[in-house]
Design an enzyme around this catalytic site. Structure first.
Site, PDB file in Angstrom:
ATOM      1  N   MET A 144       0.693  -1.143   0.124  1.00 10.75           N
ATOM      2  CA  MET A 144       0.069   0.231   0.030  1.00 10.75           C
ATOM      3  C   MET A 144       0.801   1.372  -0.112  1.00 10.75           C
ATOM      4  O   MET A 144       0.446   2.275  -0.681  1.00 10.75           O
ATOM      5  CB  MET A 144      -0.789  -0.053   1.215  1.00 10.75           C
ATOM      6  CG  MET A 144      -1.840   1.197   1.253  1.00 10.75           C
ATOM      7  SD  MET A 144      -3.020   0.797  -0.107  1.00 10.75           S
ATOM      8  CE  MET A 144      -2.693   2.192  -1.321  1.00 10.75           C
ATOM      9  N   SER A 145       1.878   1.333   0.746  1.00  8.46           N
ATOM     10  CA  SER A 145       2.772   2.463   0.713  1.00  8.46           C
ATOM     11  C   SER A 145       3.264   2.764  -0.616  1.00  8.46           C
ATOM     12  O   SER A 145       3.477   3.941  -0.935  1.00  8.46           O
ATOM     13  CB  SER A 145       4.031   2.353   1.859  1.00  8.46           C
ATOM     14  OG  SER A 145       4.748   1.155   1.552  1.00  8.46           O
ATOM     15  N   VAL A 146       3.814   1.878  -1.393  1.00  7.62           N
ATOM     16  CA  VAL A 146       4.290   2.136  -2.467  1.00  7.62           C
ATOM     17  C   VAL A 146       3.248   2.643  -3.514  1.00  7.62           C
ATOM     18  O   VAL A 146       3.469   3.728  -4.309  1.00  7.62           O
ATOM     19  CB  VAL A 146       4.993   0.780  -3.175  1.00  7.62           C
ATOM     20  CG1 VAL A 146       5.320   0.930  -4.579  1.00  7.62           C
ATOM     21  CG2 VAL A 146       6.062   0.304  -2.373  1.00  7.62           C
ATOM     22  N   VAL A 149       2.461   6.305  -2.616  1.00  9.05           N
ATOM     23  CA  VAL A 149       3.624   7.322  -3.082  1.00  9.05           C
ATOM     24  C   VAL A 149       3.376   7.455  -4.705  1.00  9.05           C
ATOM     25  O   VAL A 149       3.282   8.724  -5.116  1.00  9.05           O
ATOM     26  CB  VAL A 149       5.020   6.619  -2.763  1.00  9.05           C
ATOM     27  CG1 VAL A 149       5.888   7.365  -3.868  1.00  9.05           C
ATOM     28  CG2 VAL A 149       5.070   6.662  -1.472  1.00  9.05           C
TER      29      VAL A 149
END
Length: 436
Positions: A144-146, A149
C-alpha cells in the site's frame, strides 16, 4: 481488444455502488453486517497508517482510498502456509463469501502488505476456496505505501485521460476512476484472466472503464493520455508509451537492471509545447519485474556461503562505508559496475554477491570508522564500489538523474553536472507483469 466478460461469478455484495455525485457508498444491507463494518474500520486504519508513514497526504487520492472497499476488488486472496524454503510451497485461498475467512481476509486486504491474488496464471473468476501447492503466485496487489506514493506523484485530477498499464487486481484503475471519472480511464493487462475479473469487479463498484487485453509495451496506439501509470518494472521506458503521452502529461514507471536491489522511478513529462522532460529518481522499493524480464537473485546456498566462507581477501578499511540512504550511488552502481550485483538486505551488515561469477563482498564494523572487508572471486567488489563512490561524490552526490531520449532511440541517464552517466539497455520484446 476489450476484455469484457460475458459471464462471471459475483463479487461480495455491491458494496461500491456509485452515487450520482461519483462517490462510493456501501449498501444498506452491508452497513448492517459486522464484517463490513470491520472492513471499513480496517480501511480507515490502513489509510491512517499510510498517512503516518508520510507517503499520503490530504487530497483526492486519500479520499478515494478511504472509500475503496478492497474486498470487492479482491474478494479472494492467498495466504502462504508453508515455511520459508519448504518445498513445495503451500497457500490457502481465502474467500470473502466464507464467513470463517473474513477476519483473516480483512487483515490481508488492509494490513498494507502485498495481497496475493493469482496462483499459476489461473482464472480469478469462479475459483473454489481451499489449498494450493507448487507453482508460484503470478499476480499480487502492491504494498500500500508504494501504491500511495506513486498515486500521489501521478497527480490525478478530474477529467484526465488515464492509461493504467498492468491491471492486476484493479486498485490503481479504481482510484483513477474515482478521481478522474471512468469515461477517460483505460486499464490494460496481458493476462485475460486479470482483465476479465477486473471488468466485473470494477463494475461492482459502479465503474466501467475501458478494459483492454494486450501488451503493456504497446499500450493503446494512436491515442493520447494525460497520465500513464505502469505497475511493473522494466529495463527502459517503453517508447510506445512515451509517444502516447499527451502535452501536459506525466508517465511513471519503475526502471532497473536484472538485479532487483537498486531500482529507480522514471518520471516522464511532456510540456504544453510537446517537449519531453524526464528523470530517474533512486527509490527504495519498486514493482515486480515485468513478464519475461530477466531477474537474478542470491540463492539461499550462496547467502550461506557468503556468511560462513573465509574469503580470499581480507582487509581493514577506514574508507567511508556508503550508506543505504546514498541511493543515487547504489543506482549508479547497478548500471556502471557491469551489472550482476545483488544486495542481501536480510544481512545485518553490507553483503553483496555476483551470482554470475561467484564473487562476493562482506563488510562489518570493527571499531570507530573502521571496517573489516572480506571479498572473494574474480571481482573486487569493494574496490569497484569505492572507485564509483569517488566519482559519485565528485558529481555532487546526486539522488536523481536526468533521463535523455536520444534521436536513435537510446535512453541515457546523466547527472546534473554531466560527470556521471550511463545508457539504459536497448529495447527487447517484453510484456507486462500486473501487480496493482
Amino acid at each position: 481488444m476489450s476484455g469484457t466478460p460475458t459471464a462471471a461469478a459475483s463479487s461480495p455484495g455491491t458494496a461500491g455502488l456509485r452515487t450520482e455525485a461519483g462517490s462510493i457508498r456501501p449498501c444498506e444491507a452491508e452497513q448492517a453486517e459486522r464484517p463490513a463494518l470491520d472492513a471499513a474500520a480496517a480501511r480507515a486504519a490502513m489509510v491512517a497508517q499510510t498517512e503516518e508513514q508520510g507517503v499520503l497526504g490530504p487530497g483526492l487520492v486519500r479520499d478515494a482510498l478511504m472509500v475503496l472497499p478492497r474486498e470487492v476488488l479482491m474478494p479472494q486472496a492467498y495466504v502462504r502456509r508453508s515455511a520459508p524454503g519448504e518445498k513445495p510451497p503451500r497457500w490457502d485461498l481465502l474467500d470473502w463469501a466464507a464467513p470463517q475467512d473474513r477476519p483473516e481476509l480483512v487483515e490481508v486486504l488492509y494490513g498494507g502488505a502485498s495481497v496475493l491474488v493469482q496462483h499459476d496464471g489461473e482464472p480469478l473468476l469462479g475459483r473454489a476456496r481451499g489449498s494450493r501447492s507448487g507453482a508460484a503466485i503470478t499476480s499480487m496487489s502492491t504494498v500500500m505505501s508504494v501504491t500511495a506514493v506513486l498515486l500521489e506523484e501521478l497527480d490525478l485530477r478530474p477529467g484526465q485521460r488515464v492509461l493504467d498499464v498492468g491491471t492486476g487486481a484493479g486498485v490503481t484503475a479504481a482510484v483513477a476512476c474515482q478521481v478522474c471519472g471512468d469515461q477517460g480511464v483505460v486499464t490494460l493487462d496481458r493476462d485475460r484472466h486479470l482483465t476479465d475479473a477486473a471488468a466485473v469487479r470494477l463494475a461492482d463498484l459502479g465503474f466501467r472503464p475501458e478494459v483492454v487485453h494486450g501488451s503493456g509495451e504497446v499500450g493503446c496506439p494512436g491515442r493520447g493520455f494525460d497520465r500513464i501509470f505502469v505497475s511493473y518494472t522494466v529495463e527502459r521506458v517503453p517508447t510506445a508509451l512515451i509517444e502516447q503521452l499527451a502535452p501536459g502529461g506525466k508517465l511513471l514507471v519503475h526502471v532497473t537492471t536484472a538485479s532487483p536491489s537498486w531500482p529507480a522511478l522514471a518520471i516522464v513529462e511532456r510540456t504544453a509545447d510537446g517537449q519531453l522532460q524526464a528523470e530517474l529518481r533512486a527509490v527504495e522499493f519498486a514493482h515486480r519485474a515485468g513478464h519475461g524480464m530477466e531477474r537474478i537473485f542470491l540463492t539461499e546456498e550462496f547467502r550461506q556461503h557468503i556468511t560462513t566462507a573465509p574469503g580470499a581477501r581480507t582487509q581493514r578499511s577506514t574508507l567511508a562505508l556508503p550508506a543505504d540512504t546514498d541511493r543515487g550511488l547504489w543506482l549508479a552502481a547497478d548500471h556502471l559496475l557491469g551489472g550482476g550485483l545483488v544486495r542481501d538486505f536480510s544481512a545485518e551488515h553490507l553483503v553483496i554477491g555476483a551470482p554470475g561469477c561467484g564473487s562476493w563482498l562482506r563488510v562489518k564494523p570493527v571499531g570507530h570508522r573502521r571496517w573489516s572487508v572480506i571479498t572473494h572471486g574474480p571481482r573486487d567488489i569493494w574496490r569497484e564500489i569505492q572507485a564509483l563512490a569517488t566519482r559519485w561524490r565528485a558529481a555532487g552526490s546526486p539522488d536523481r538523474y536526468r533521463l535523455l531520449f536520444e534521436p536513435d532511440g537510446g535512453q541515457r541517464a546523466v547527472s546534473a553536472c554531466g560527470r556521471l552517466s550511463w545508457h539504459l539497455p536497448t529495447p527487447r520484446p517484453l510484456d507486462d507483469g500486473a501487480s496493482t
